[in-house]
Design a protein around this motif. Structure first.
Motif, PDB file in Angstrom:
ATOM      1  N   MET A 260       0.852  -1.186   0.000  1.00 49.26           N
ATOM      2  CA  MET A 260       0.000   0.000   0.000  1.00 49.26           C
ATOM      3  C   MET A 260       0.891   1.240   0.000  1.00 49.26           C
ATOM      4  O   MET A 260       1.918   1.264   0.679  1.00 49.26           O
ATOM      5  CB  MET A 260      -0.860  -0.035   1.265  1.00 49.26           C
ATOM      6  CG  MET A 260      -1.857   1.091   1.363  1.00 49.26           C
ATOM      7  SD  MET A 260      -2.801   0.972   2.883  1.00 49.26           S
ATOM      8  CE  MET A 260      -4.118  -0.108   2.373  1.00 49.26           C
TER       9      MET A 260
ATOM     10  N   PHE B 161       1.883   5.186   0.815  1.00 45.70           N
ATOM     11  CA  PHE B 161       1.703   5.990   2.015  1.00 45.70           C
ATOM     12  C   PHE B 161       0.429   6.840   1.897  1.00 45.70           C
ATOM     13  O   PHE B 161      -0.305   7.004   2.879  1.00 45.70           O
ATOM     14  CB  PHE B 161       2.930   6.889   2.230  1.00 45.70           C
ATOM     15  CG  PHE B 161       2.885   7.631   3.531  1.00 45.70           C
ATOM     16  CD1 PHE B 161       3.169   6.983   4.733  1.00 45.70           C
ATOM     17  CD2 PHE B 161       2.552   8.969   3.571  1.00 45.70           C
ATOM     18  CE1 PHE B 161       3.114   7.657   5.940  1.00 45.70           C
ATOM     19  CE2 PHE B 161       2.490   9.659   4.770  1.00 45.70           C
ATOM     20  CZ  PHE B 161       2.775   9.006   5.958  1.00 45.70           C
TER      21      PHE B 161
ATOM     22  N   ALA C  61      -2.481   4.720   2.664  1.00 47.81           N
ATOM     23  CA  ALA C  61      -2.502   4.446   4.107  1.00 47.81           C
ATOM     24  C   ALA C  61      -3.040   5.655   4.870  1.00 47.81           C
ATOM     25  O   ALA C  61      -3.806   5.510   5.831  1.00 47.81           O
ATOM     26  CB  ALA C  61      -1.103   4.086   4.594  1.00 47.81           C
ATOM     27  N   LEU C  62      -2.638   6.834   4.421  1.00 52.95           N
ATOM     28  CA  LEU C  62      -3.097   8.069   5.068  1.00 52.95           C
ATOM     29  C   LEU C  62      -4.613   8.208   4.917  1.00 52.95           C
ATOM     30  O   LEU C  62      -5.323   8.539   5.877  1.00 52.95           O
ATOM     31  CB  LEU C  62      -2.385   9.275   4.442  1.00 52.95           C
ATOM     32  CG  LEU C  62      -2.651  10.627   5.083  1.00 52.95           C
ATOM     33  CD1 LEU C  62      -2.165  10.672   6.521  1.00 52.95           C
ATOM     34  CD2 LEU C  62      -1.982  11.741   4.279  1.00 52.95           C
TER      35      LEU C  62
ATOM     36  N   TYR D 150      -6.798   5.755   4.450  1.00 49.35           N
ATOM     37  CA  TYR D 150      -7.442   4.749   5.312  1.00 49.35           C
ATOM     38  C   TYR D 150      -7.422   5.200   6.770  1.00 49.35           C
ATOM     39  O   TYR D 150      -8.387   4.991   7.510  1.00 49.35           O
ATOM     40  CB  TYR D 150      -6.746   3.395   5.178  1.00 49.35           C
ATOM     41  CG  TYR D 150      -7.227   2.585   3.985  1.00 49.35           C
ATOM     42  CD1 TYR D 150      -8.546   2.150   3.914  1.00 49.35           C
ATOM     43  CD2 TYR D 150      -6.367   2.248   2.950  1.00 49.35           C
ATOM     44  CE1 TYR D 150      -8.997   1.409   2.832  1.00 49.35           C
ATOM     45  CE2 TYR D 150      -6.804   1.501   1.864  1.00 49.35           C
ATOM     46  CZ  TYR D 150      -8.127   1.087   1.813  1.00 49.35           C
ATOM     47  OH  TYR D 150      -8.580   0.352   0.747  1.00 49.35           O
ATOM     48  N   SER D 151      -6.309   5.823   7.179  1.00 49.89           N
ATOM     49  CA  SER D 151      -6.204   6.289   8.568  1.00 49.89           C
ATOM     50  C   SER D 151      -7.240   7.368   8.855  1.00 49.89           C
ATOM     51  O   SER D 151      -7.904   7.340   9.896  1.00 49.89           O
ATOM     52  CB  SER D 151      -4.803   6.843   8.846  1.00 49.89           C
ATOM     53  OG  SER D 151      -3.862   5.831   8.683  1.00 49.89           O
TER      54      SER D 151
END
Lengths: 396, 107
Positions: free
Chosen positions: B3, B5, B8-9, B11-12
């Protein structure tokens, strides 16, 4: 005479001492298990869980003990073998591990936790739910770092992030579904840092708050009626599980345990959930989680990364709760002490005690414990919701 | 599966939003429960005088020598009777001359 020598030779070759010579890492794991036993028994770091985890780790790394077989579980995940096959071919700890893999033990532990939890401070001050949500920042901060800096796969990063929820059963529940190979280091990191909360949190709390903020006295909470306490677990279950069905096993059991406690009509069940059942499940859970720390999977650089990320997750969780606490302090014109925000990291009741301790150090007449219990139990719900989200996204 | 970054950000952010949404939903539910509680509390004083009148009529007649009702907390009647008998015996006084207000089991 020759027969006797052959027998002795066979005995030696089948002994654990002989087998250990083949791989020094097993000895390292035995030493590590003994260190964890020392931390649990002598230093009293979460002994109820750490002793079982350490002993499971010891048993699984004794050469020739054949109590746990990770390759069987790999075959199970790959669909090459059924649970019946594991029961036939596996060892004692394989059989106990079925309860972890199915999510049974963490859910039952949550039932016991629910039976011991008083949601009264949360119902009296619902704003504390926001602090419980803000403290989940640690989960997502660690998730981001695990992917961005350490290059973990998303499912493993999600399991590492959940350490920041500071909730052992939730961490085990999610990791057993998403990244079972990393269960031992994640569980050990989660429980170790929970035990170290009185050391981890106060420096951050002092750094992010002024003395005036720490001295703030909060108004007494209103009394909560029995009807509210009985309705709360039912309503939370309905709404949160409808929103995130994946969290139903954990949250449902938490709220069922709480309903046993609050109804006043099921005292026997409440007593069993918080004592006998909880103790039995703790034994099974801790030893089988420890058993997953097989030397060739545990002694890797990833374990060290997980330990580091776990600490980062805890610190970010504390920061998240504190920052929102500060914001709420400003909005309410000084009616909320920001220190209660750090209790949003779950870890019931240790984090709330730390808020009380730091607050009382600033002002000896300050009693924040009941106020901090609100964000503390909100953190349990918040981390369960976060785990449900991560499972829904990365569980497929 | 890897994934980026940026993913990922995202999703966070989505994850923390879901957590906040779920807990804000709970805040609203608790506030609604609180509204009902307040309404009930307001209604209670109005209903109280009406309920008080029949209560006077319904007051039971006590046997001669009875000194009010005894309140039991976590104690069954059998144990309470035994305790009262022991106290009376120790004091050397008849039971109808003693007044027990409440008996509570200390845990």
């Amino acid at each position: 005479m020759e027969n006797m020598l052959n027998t002795l030779s066979t005995l030696w070759e089948t002994s654990g001492f002989y087998m250990m010579a083949a791989d020094w890492r097993q000895l390292v794991m035995i030493v590590l298990a003994c260190v964890l036993l020392y931390m649990g028994l002598v230093k009293k770091f979460e002994p109820l869980l750490l002793v079982g985890i350490a002993f499971g780790m010891l048993l699984t790394n004794l050469p020739g003990s054949e109590m746990y077989h990770p390759e069987l579980w790999d075959a199970y995940i790959a669909g090459e073998i059924t649970l019946t096959g594991i029961i036939h071919e596996g060892g004692l700890l394989d059989i106990l591990y079925i309860g972890v893999k199915s999510g049974l033990y963490p859910s039952l532990i949550f039932m016991g936790v629910g039976a011991m939890t008083d949601f009264g401070p949360l119902i009296a001050n619902p704003k504390s739910l926001l602090l419980g949500a803000a403290a989940q920042l640690g989960i997502f901060a660690a998730f981001l770092m695990a992917i961005g800096i350490f290059g973990f796969e998303p499912n493993v990063a999600a399991s590492i992030g959940i350490i920041g929820g500071a909730d052992g059963p939730t961490a085990i529940w999610l990791t057993s579904q998403l990244a079972p190979d990393y269960l031992a280091p994640i569980a050990i990191a989660a429980y170790s840092y929970m035990a170290l909360i009185p050391l981890i949190q106060p420096p951050v709390m002092k750094l992010l708050t002024t003395k005036e903020e720490r001295e703030i006295k909060m108004e007494q909470l209103r009394p909560v009626s029995k009807t509210e306490k009985v309705l709360f677990p039912i309503i939370v279950t309905i709404f949160v599980c409808l929103l995130l069905p994946s969290v139903a096993p954990l949250l449902g059991c938490l709220m069922l345990g709480n309903l046993f406690k609050e109804s006043g009509l099921t005292d026997r069940l409440s007593d069993t959930a918080q004592n006998a059942m909880m103790n039995i499940v703790t034994i099974f859970l801790s030893t089988s989680v420890g058993a997953t720390a097989v030397y060739y999977r545990f002694l890797t650089p990833q374990t060290i990364f997980i330990i580091v990320l776990g600490l980062i997750a805890f610190e970010f969780a504390t920061v998240g709760g504190l920052l929102l606490g500060k914001l709420m302090c400003v909005i309410t014109k000084g009616k909320i002490n920001p220190l209660i925000g750090s209790a949003g990291v779950s870890a019931v009741p240790m984090a709330a005690r730390v808020s009380q301790m730091v607050g009382q150090k600033a002002n000896p007449s300050n009693f924040l414990l009941m106020h901090a219990m609100g964000p503390n139990v909100a953190g349990v719900i918040g981390s369960a919701v976060a785990a449900g989200f991560l499972l829904a996204v990365f569980g497929g | 599966m890897t994934m980026t970054f940026a993913d990922a950000l995202l999703y966070s952010l989505l994850g923390i939003a879901v957590v906040f949404f779920a807990l804000i939903l709970l805040i609203l539910i608790i506030c609604i429960m609180n509204l009902f509680r307040k309404k009930e509390e307001k209604a209670a004083p109005a209903a109280a005088p009406a309920a008080a009148a029949p209560a006077v009529v319904a007051e039971p007649e006590y046997a001669p020598g009875t000194a009010g009702e005894l309140k039991l907390y976590d104690t069954d009647e059998r144990v309470a009777a035994m305790l009262m008998a022991i106290v009376a015996d120790e004091l050397g006084a008849p039971l109808n001359e003693l007044r027990f207000k409440s008996i509570r089991e200390l845990k």
